[in-house]
Write a protein that holds these residues in place. Sequence first.
Motif, PDB file in Angstrom:
ATOM      1  N   ASP A   1      15.937   1.445   2.484  1.00 41.33           N
ATOM      2  CA  ASP A   1      15.212   1.906   1.301  1.00 41.33           C
ATOM      3  C   ASP A   1      13.975   2.718   1.646  1.00 41.33           C
ATOM      4  N   TRP A   2      13.787   3.057   2.941  1.00 41.48           N
ATOM      5  CA  TRP A   2      12.611   3.833   3.321  1.00 41.48           C
ATOM      6  C   TRP A   2      13.004   5.141   4.009  1.00 41.48           C
TER       7      TRP A   2
ATOM      8  N   MET B   1       9.890   0.944  12.413  1.00 40.37           N
ATOM      9  CA  MET B   1       9.448  -0.382  12.005  1.00 40.37           C
ATOM     10  C   MET B   1       9.933  -0.659  10.575  1.00 40.37           C
ATOM     11  N   MET B   2       9.061  -1.018   9.657  1.00 41.28           N
ATOM     12  CA  MET B   2       9.516  -1.333   8.301  1.00 41.28           C
ATOM     13  C   MET B   2      10.140  -0.122   7.612  1.00 41.28           C
TER      14      MET B   2
ATOM     15  N   ALA C   1       0.182   2.210   9.512  1.00 45.03           N
ATOM     16  CA  ALA C   1       1.494   2.258   8.867  1.00 45.03           C
ATOM     17  C   ALA C   1       1.812   3.656   8.356  1.00 45.03           C
ATOM     18  N   SER C   2       0.790   4.449   8.064  1.00 46.92           N
ATOM     19  CA  SER C   2       1.041   5.819   7.618  1.00 46.92           C
ATOM     20  C   SER C   2       1.744   6.629   8.712  1.00 46.92           C
ATOM     21  N   TYR C   3       1.400   6.367   9.970  1.00 47.35           N
ATOM     22  CA  TYR C   3       2.093   7.026  11.087  1.00 47.35           C
ATOM     23  C   TYR C   3       3.518   6.517  11.196  1.00 47.35           C
ATOM     24  N   TYR C   4       3.695   5.194  11.110  1.00 46.29           N
ATOM     25  CA  TYR C   4       5.040   4.628  11.181  1.00 46.29           C
ATOM     26  C   TYR C   4       5.917   5.182  10.053  1.00 46.29           C
ATOM     27  N   GLY C   5       5.311   5.376   8.877  1.00 41.11           N
ATOM     28  CA  GLY C   5       6.057   5.945   7.763  1.00 41.11           C
ATOM     29  C   GLY C   5       6.484   7.374   8.043  1.00 41.11           C
ATOM     30  N   SER C   6       5.602   8.150   8.630  1.00 36.74           N
ATOM     31  CA  SER C   6       5.928   9.528   8.983  1.00 36.74           C
ATOM     32  C   SER C   6       7.064   9.593  10.000  1.00 36.74           C
TER      33      SER C   6
ATOM     34  N   ARG D   1       0.816  -1.214   0.000  1.00 38.03           N
ATOM     35  CA  ARG D   1       0.000   0.000   0.000  1.00 38.03           C
ATOM     36  C   ARG D   1       0.852   1.268   0.000  1.00 38.03           C
ATOM     37  N   MET D   2       1.977   1.228   0.708  1.00 32.94           N
ATOM     38  CA  MET D   2       2.773   2.442   0.889  1.00 32.94           C
ATOM     39  C   MET D   2       3.801   2.680  -0.215  1.00 32.94           C
ATOM     40  N   THR D   3       4.307   1.612  -0.813  1.00 28.18           N
ATOM     41  CA  THR D   3       5.348   1.792  -1.827  1.00 28.18           C
ATOM     42  C   THR D   3       4.888   2.638  -3.010  1.00 28.18           C
TER      43      THR D   3
END
Length: 364
Positions: free
Chosen positions: A87-88, A81-82, A72-77, A55-57
């Motif tokens: 690469d993130w 975690m992943m 996961a949108s919060y974790y991405g911000s 979903r995020m890639t």
Amino acid sequence: MLLVSHVNAMPNTLNWTAYGTGTSGNAQIMAISQLLQEKHGTQSRVIPGENDTMRMTPLKTGRVDLCACGIASYYGSEGVMMFARPDWGPQPIRVISTSMATFGLGMAVAGDVEIDSIADLEGKRLAYLRGDDALNKAAEAYLAFAGLTWDDVERVDFPGYNAAFDGIISGRADAAITTTVTPAAQRLSASPRGIQWPELPGDDESGWQQMLEIAPYFQPHNVTSGAGIDADDPLASASYPYPIMVSNADLDPETVRGLITTLVESFDEYKDNAPGASGYALENQNMTWVVPFHDAVVEYYRDAGVWTEEMDEHQNALVERQTLLMDTWERYKADASEDEEAFISGWMTERRSALEAADMNPVF
């Protein structure tokens, strides 16, 4: 109904990622997409993603405009975690809107276990899901509400979500974290052991403070739907939005303005068209949550007269935090180890140091 404007330039096509077909999150986006076509002639291409990476890639690479994501949108911000992998890194995530429905996240406990509160989990057998950082973090947050940690319970490892509930039903564990409406919770409720949900009283200030130190994305929520829950006797529990409609910070402001205008001003036209769609109501929007809003959304709410000085201060603090994390990431990766495990470990240490130096809670 709030009215701010009706004329907005929307693109011919919007590209989305969302949860897989058959999920409520996907159904909601399809209902909103139909409305966008009716109102603006905008066609939507919705790509189903079975996991956070899928979903995020596409959002990261610019293949899509929007993601109807989970936490996961919060974790991405935050770049954790992943998203702590080479690469993130921290992502320039911005919220468009969120849905808070009638279900919640809770600690499902077998009905034959003597327990009156979360504190009574001490010494009980709590499921730990290998590879599911988000749910294990949620379980940690629930324990923290009562001042407990994983050291205070008997951790029982399971290979996955369904296996954990099979374990509770068969007597190998006593509790697991879950959303209240999952089939797994329904299976436990229908089993000989039954189900119960310890409450998180909204007026327990110290409990909530302890919980939010671990997982600041939770908020008090009266749950009216779920396994063994009576709609007339809501469960005082916790939740966070699902799905969370996000873009990158650079998504065209006109597109965002048209989208948020449609979501707010045409709410009555889609709220009953998919399970959980009523969760997008304006009164359900948390204006001081953990991920910043897109600038065009802020502008819309300001024009509508619902945006306050307190919200503005919170928004600015979130953007400052995200900018700090992204700048720290760029400096760190320039000389970081090529070994992935060492890279992640070093990043988490560097991240914590940068946030603490800025007097910001590292959380992770």
